[in-house]
Design a protein around this motif. Structure first.
Motif, PDB file in Angstrom:
ATOM      1  N   HIS A 192       2.566  18.425 -14.865  1.00  0.00           N
ATOM      2  CA  HIS A 192       3.425  18.967 -16.274  1.00  0.00           C
ATOM      3  C   HIS A 192       2.747  18.381 -17.324  1.00  0.00           C
ATOM      4  O   HIS A 192       3.337  18.878 -18.484  1.00  0.00           O
ATOM      5  CB  HIS A 192       4.651  18.316 -16.033  1.00  0.00           C
ATOM      6  N   GLN A 193       1.564  17.685 -17.402  1.00  0.00           N
ATOM      7  CA  GLN A 193       1.108  17.436 -18.735  1.00  0.00           C
ATOM      8  C   GLN A 193       0.145  18.277 -19.206  1.00  0.00           C
ATOM      9  O   GLN A 193      -0.386  19.226 -18.530  1.00  0.00           O
ATOM     10  CB  GLN A 193       0.094  15.857 -18.458  1.00  0.00           C
ATOM     11  N   GLY A 194      -0.342  18.480 -20.750  1.00  0.00           N
ATOM     12  CA  GLY A 194      -0.994  19.401 -21.133  1.00  0.00           C
ATOM     13  C   GLY A 194      -0.244  20.586 -21.649  1.00  0.00           C
ATOM     14  O   GLY A 194       0.705  20.446 -22.280  1.00  0.00           O
TER      15      GLY A 194
ATOM     16  N   ALA B 203       0.858  -1.210  -0.016  1.00  0.00           N
ATOM     17  CA  ALA B 203      -0.041   0.051   0.129  1.00  0.00           C
ATOM     18  C   ALA B 203       0.973   1.356  -0.038  1.00  0.00           C
ATOM     19  O   ALA B 203       0.627   2.332  -0.849  1.00  0.00           O
ATOM     20  CB  ALA B 203      -0.945   0.014   1.221  1.00  0.00           C
ATOM     21  N   SER B 204       1.860   1.454   0.877  1.00  0.00           N
ATOM     22  CA  SER B 204       2.663   2.303   0.855  1.00  0.00           C
ATOM     23  C   SER B 204       3.427   2.605  -0.613  1.00  0.00           C
ATOM     24  O   SER B 204       3.826   3.618  -0.881  1.00  0.00           O
ATOM     25  CB  SER B 204       3.965   2.275   1.886  1.00  0.00           C
ATOM     26  N   HIS B 205       4.021   1.283  -1.494  1.00  0.00           N
ATOM     27  CA  HIS B 205       4.288   1.567  -2.493  1.00  0.00           C
ATOM     28  C   HIS B 205       3.542   1.905  -3.369  1.00  0.00           C
ATOM     29  O   HIS B 205       3.993   2.978  -4.287  1.00  0.00           O
ATOM     30  CB  HIS B 205       4.927   0.352  -2.855  1.00  0.00           C
ATOM     31  N   TRP B 206       2.392   1.716  -3.527  1.00  0.00           N
ATOM     32  CA  TRP B 206       1.315   2.265  -4.428  1.00  0.00           C
ATOM     33  C   TRP B 206       0.833   3.606  -4.361  1.00  0.00           C
ATOM     34  O   TRP B 206       1.076   4.516  -5.109  1.00  0.00           O
ATOM     35  CB  TRP B 206      -0.221   1.261  -4.035  1.00  0.00           C
TER      36      TRP B 206
ATOM     37  N   GLU C 131       5.080  10.110 -21.087  1.00  0.00           N
ATOM     38  CA  GLU C 131       5.657   8.624 -21.071  1.00  0.00           C
ATOM     39  C   GLU C 131       6.154   8.110 -19.554  1.00  0.00           C
ATOM     40  O   GLU C 131       5.922   7.063 -19.267  1.00  0.00           O
ATOM     41  CB  GLU C 131       6.864   8.826 -21.864  1.00  0.00           C
ATOM     42  N   ALA C 132       6.464   9.120 -18.712  1.00  0.00           N
ATOM     43  CA  ALA C 132       6.710   8.732 -17.319  1.00  0.00           C
ATOM     44  C   ALA C 132       5.405   8.306 -16.642  1.00  0.00           C
ATOM     45  O   ALA C 132       5.320   7.361 -15.973  1.00  0.00           O
ATOM     46  CB  ALA C 132       7.504   9.754 -16.730  1.00  0.00           C
ATOM     47  N   VAL C 133       4.387   9.102 -16.830  1.00  0.00           N
ATOM     48  CA  VAL C 133       3.014   8.763 -16.283  1.00  0.00           C
ATOM     49  C   VAL C 133       2.677   7.165 -16.717  1.00  0.00           C
ATOM     50  O   VAL C 133       2.091   6.594 -15.756  1.00  0.00           O
ATOM     51  CB  VAL C 133       1.996   9.924 -16.597  1.00  0.00           C
ATOM     52  N   LYS C 134       2.736   7.018 -17.978  1.00  0.00           N
ATOM     53  CA  LYS C 134       2.516   5.662 -18.408  1.00  0.00           C
ATOM     54  C   LYS C 134       2.981   4.497 -17.857  1.00  0.00           C
ATOM     55  O   LYS C 134       2.630   3.521 -17.471  1.00  0.00           O
ATOM     56  CB  LYS C 134       2.546   5.593 -20.063  1.00  0.00           C
ATOM     57  N   THR C 135       4.530   4.783 -17.728  1.00  0.00           N
ATOM     58  CA  THR C 135       5.511   3.969 -16.944  1.00  0.00           C
ATOM     59  C   THR C 135       4.872   3.463 -15.695  1.00  0.00           C
ATOM     60  O   THR C 135       4.720   2.269 -15.127  1.00  0.00           O
ATOM     61  CB  THR C 135       6.723   4.205 -17.018  1.00  0.00           C
ATOM     62  N   LEU C 136       4.761   4.650 -14.711  1.00  0.00           N
ATOM     63  CA  LEU C 136       4.235   4.607 -13.369  1.00  0.00           C
ATOM     64  C   LEU C 136       3.073   3.813 -13.197  1.00  0.00           C
ATOM     65  O   LEU C 136       2.811   3.064 -12.155  1.00  0.00           O
ATOM     66  CB  LEU C 136       4.362   5.774 -12.871  1.00  0.00           C
ATOM     67  N   LYS C 137       2.129   4.057 -14.180  1.00  0.00           N
ATOM     68  CA  LYS C 137       0.728   3.451 -13.935  1.00  0.00           C
ATOM     69  C   LYS C 137       0.867   2.203 -14.187  1.00  0.00           C
ATOM     70  O   LYS C 137       0.095   1.363 -13.613  1.00  0.00           O
ATOM     71  CB  LYS C 137      -0.258   4.391 -14.907  1.00  0.00           C
ATOM     72  N   GLU C 138       1.648   1.739 -15.169  1.00  0.00           N
ATOM     73  CA  GLU C 138       1.997   0.175 -15.466  1.00  0.00           C
ATOM     74  C   GLU C 138       2.630  -0.480 -14.276  1.00  0.00           C
ATOM     75  O   GLU C 138       2.260  -1.413 -13.728  1.00  0.00           O
ATOM     76  CB  GLU C 138       2.756   0.144 -16.593  1.00  0.00           C
ATOM     77  N   GLU C 139       3.645   0.270 -13.529  1.00  0.00           N
ATOM     78  CA  GLU C 139       3.948  -0.460 -12.460  1.00  0.00           C
ATOM     79  C   GLU C 139       3.273  -0.477 -11.263  1.00  0.00           C
ATOM     80  O   GLU C 139       2.911  -1.435 -10.555  1.00  0.00           O
ATOM     81  CB  GLU C 139       5.152   0.407 -11.945  1.00  0.00           C
TER      82      GLU C 139
ATOM     83  N   LYS D   1       1.671   9.415  -5.845  1.00  0.00           N
ATOM     84  CA  LYS D   1       2.189  10.851  -5.583  1.00  0.00           C
ATOM     85  C   LYS D   1       3.058  11.217  -6.833  1.00  0.00           C
ATOM     86  O   LYS D   1       2.893  12.372  -7.280  1.00  0.00           O
ATOM     87  CB  LYS D   1       3.042  10.964  -4.116  1.00  0.00           C
ATOM     88  N   ARG D   2       3.843  10.440  -7.137  1.00  0.00           N
ATOM     89  CA  ARG D   2       4.518  10.850  -8.277  1.00  0.00           C
ATOM     90  C   ARG D   2       3.930  10.909  -9.557  1.00  0.00           C
ATOM     91  O   ARG D   2       4.142  11.811 -10.441  1.00  0.00           O
ATOM     92  CB  ARG D   2       5.644   9.452  -8.580  1.00  0.00           C
ATOM     93  N   ILE D   3       2.987  10.121  -9.745  1.00  0.00           N
ATOM     94  CA  ILE D   3       1.937  10.347 -10.867  1.00  0.00           C
ATOM     95  C   ILE D   3       1.179  11.636 -10.746  1.00  0.00           C
ATOM     96  O   ILE D   3       1.105  12.349 -11.720  1.00  0.00           O
ATOM     97  CB  ILE D   3       0.823   9.129 -11.178  1.00  0.00           C
ATOM     98  N   ASP D   4       0.653  12.113  -9.757  1.00  0.00           N
ATOM     99  CA  ASP D   4      -0.170  13.365  -9.543  1.00  0.00           C
ATOM    100  C   ASP D   4       1.008  14.273  -9.668  1.00  0.00           C
ATOM    101  O   ASP D   4       0.459  15.417 -10.128  1.00  0.00           O
ATOM    102  CB  ASP D   4      -0.403  13.314  -8.031  1.00  0.00           C
ATOM    103  N   ASP D   5       2.260  14.353  -9.296  1.00  0.00           N
ATOM    104  CA  ASP D   5       3.158  15.417  -9.647  1.00  0.00           C
ATOM    105  C   ASP D   5       3.367  15.394 -10.957  1.00  0.00           C
ATOM    106  O   ASP D   5       3.612  16.788 -11.572  1.00  0.00           O
ATOM    107  CB  ASP D   5       4.490  15.092  -8.855  1.00  0.00           C
TER     108      ASP D   5
END
Length: 556
Positions: free
Chosen positions: A180-182, A164-167, A342-350, A172-176
């Protein structure tokens, strides 16, 4: 078990040395006699926050509390002491000393320790259960912790919390990154402009300091060179008048009279020597001047470079030495903006992989909790029935959380319920339990917890609140049973409870012109009968009360 208690200059206790027997011990005394002083001293010794106001009398400079535990059969305490570098030898001596000036000394087996260590160690030595802890029974967080202590595979809960902590960290990284998207063209343009300025500056490692030092050196050399030039001018280079020409002119004039006297010859010799020295000084000055020349970089070039570096540093509001770090940070920001999608996509897969692992671990935790709820409910219901709560039914439910995001405590919340009558529905403890029911339920839960860990010293502060008569006697019997497994101290006002104890300790308060003081002492058999008679009758002692007290002891 807790063997000895020593208290000096703490609250109402000036000096106390108390040795404790094993089993169930009753702590009795009138309201206001100072029973809470003993509990506060124990809490202080186990790491509670100190207050200089607790030091008494006013002329005392410090309070001192020492506890001595027998840990021969307490493997958890032995392991903690060994892992943290404290010698044990089957005993644990904890000492807390704190002064009016704010200084504090805490030791475990004679070795200096942090208060946080005392609080950790307390979990394996001492548990104080007060009316405040009874109110905690109503809290969902406490209920969850209680249930999870009973599950067999503790590593499952550890895995759930870690996943849960990892998720959540990934989220948080995805939200950050989502920030920067858009449309971020303006921000990117500014960052790239700043980055290009730093690239054009091409600041080399340690260049600022090297250039600064070189500038200081050249500036100093310029100062030296100016004075050398002036000295050389006066010595040999001035077209109008200089030392060499003047000496040569003097020598020519003296040669005209050199034969006239010995003194004129002596003067001529001195002037010849002065001329030679002056010529040698000129040569040395020329050599010195040549060492000051810097063919690689001029003072003007250095000043121009330093000015360029300083201008960029001023724009970024930093020291010139920090520009390299600024450069790296800007590059990272630009890369983040350029690669955010691309970073968001990678993080969401993880994150999806972590979530799948979490779901499996949470399912396993739920199954273990369901199994534990049955075991706990069965044991608690058997105990409360024996505590005169016939018709009451205790149960535990697992309620699904309202959101699907991984939670460190699993996919459900734990809820303790109590059904007061068979014809009535079960309700949460916070809504249905009376004071007496809560006391008995609290005792039942503690008794169940002791089945798995009976090496602690348990201290119950008025666990019998809200009960009386036969129910009090039953509570005393249960505490007596617990005393056969563990060391139990029970602060009580009920004679039916106190009579069940293996020994009774009386707390008395003495008030004099100098102030009040509290003392605690074990009671003899005769004193105990009298104390129980007072507890039962409100301080009135007669034959009937004494006979009743004797009967209580004989039935224990």
């Amino acid at each position: 078990m807790l063997l000895d208690i020593s208290i000096r200059h703490f609250m109402l206790i000036d000096s106390l040395n108390l040795s404790l027997e094993s089993g169930l011990l009753a702590i009795t005394g009138e309201t206001g006699a100072g029973k809470s002083v003993l509990l506060n001293a124990l809490a202080m010794a186990m790491g509670a926050r100190a207050d200089k106001k607790l030091i008494t009398p006013p002329e005392s400079e410090h309070a001192d509390i020492t506890l001595n535990f027998d840990i021969r059969h307490n493997k958890q305490a032995q392991t903690w002491l060994a892992n943290n570098g404290y010698d044990s030898d089957n005993e644990c001596v904890i000492r807390r000393r704190f002064s009016r000036d704010g200084q504090s000394r805490y030791t475990i087996n004679g070795q200096t320790a942090a208060l946080s260590n005392g609080r950790e160690l307390a979990e394996y030595l001492l548990h104080i259960h007060s009316q405040h802890q009874q109110q905690q029974l109503k809290q969902a967080s406490w209920q969850g912790q209680y249930l999870d202590r009973a599950i067999q595979k503790k590593e499952t809960l550890t895995t759930v919390r870690a996943l849960a902590s990892h998720w959540q960290a990934l989220q948080k990284r995805i939200d950050d990154l989502a920030k920067h998207q858009g449309d971020h063209s303006k921000e990117l343009a500014l960052l790239q402009y700043q980055l290009e300025e730093l690239r054009a500056l091409d600041l080399q490692p340690n260049e600022w300091q090297d250039k600064h030092d070189a500038h200081e050196q050249l500036h100093q050399e310029k100062h030296v060179s100016e004075h050398l030039n002036e000295a050389m001018l006066l010595t040999a280079d001035s077209p109008s008048a200089n030392a060499q020409e003047l000496l040569q002119e003097s020598i020519r004039e003296l040669k005209k009279i050199a034969k006239s006297s010995d003194m004129s010859k002596q003067i001529l010799n001195l002037l010849d020597t002065a001329l030679i020295n002056t010529q040698e000084a000129c040569e040395l000055m020329q050599q010195y001047q040549s060492t000051l020349e810097n063919p690689n970089e001029t003072l003007q070039e250095l000043e121009s470079r330093l000015s360029a570096i300083h201008d960029i540093a001023r724009k970024h509001q930093c020291h010139a030495n920090e520009l390299s770090a600024i450069h790296q940070a800007l590059q990272k920001q630009v890369n983040t903006l350029l690669n955010a999608d691309e970073a968001v996509k990678t993080l969401k897969e993880e994150q999806k992989q972590i979530e799948e692992q979490y779901v499996e671990a949470a399912k396993a935790l739920t199954q273990q909790r369901k199994k534990a709820t049955k075991t706990i409910s069965s044991a608690i219901n058997a105990t409360i029935a024996a505590l005169n709560m016939a018709g009451c039914t205790f149960s535990i439910t697992l309620e699904p959380r309202t959101h699907n995001n991984p939670h460190k405590e699993g996919v459900e919340t734990v809820c303790f319920l109590l059904q007061s009558q068979p014809s009535q529905p079960a309700h949460r403890l916070a809504k249905t339990a009376s004071g007496g029911e809560l006391s008995r339920l609290s005792l039942a839960l503690m008794l169940h917890a002791c089945d798995t860990d009976n090496q602690l010293t348990y201290i119950f502060d008025e666990i019998d609140v809200g009960i009386s008569g036969e129910t009090a006697k039953l509570v005393g019997k249960k505490l007596q049973q617990l005393g056969q497994q563990a060391h139990v101290l029970c602060v009580t006002h009920l004679p039916n409870v106190a009579a069940q104890a293996n020994a009774q300790y009386q707390v008395t308060k003495t008030v004099t012109a100098q102030g009040a003081s509290t003392d605690i002492k074990p009671l003899s058999k005769k004193e105990r009968v009298e104390a129980l008679a007072r507890m039962a009758s409100g301080n009135t002692i007669n034959k009937a009360n004494l006979d009743h007290a004797k009967a209580l002891l004989s039935e224990a």
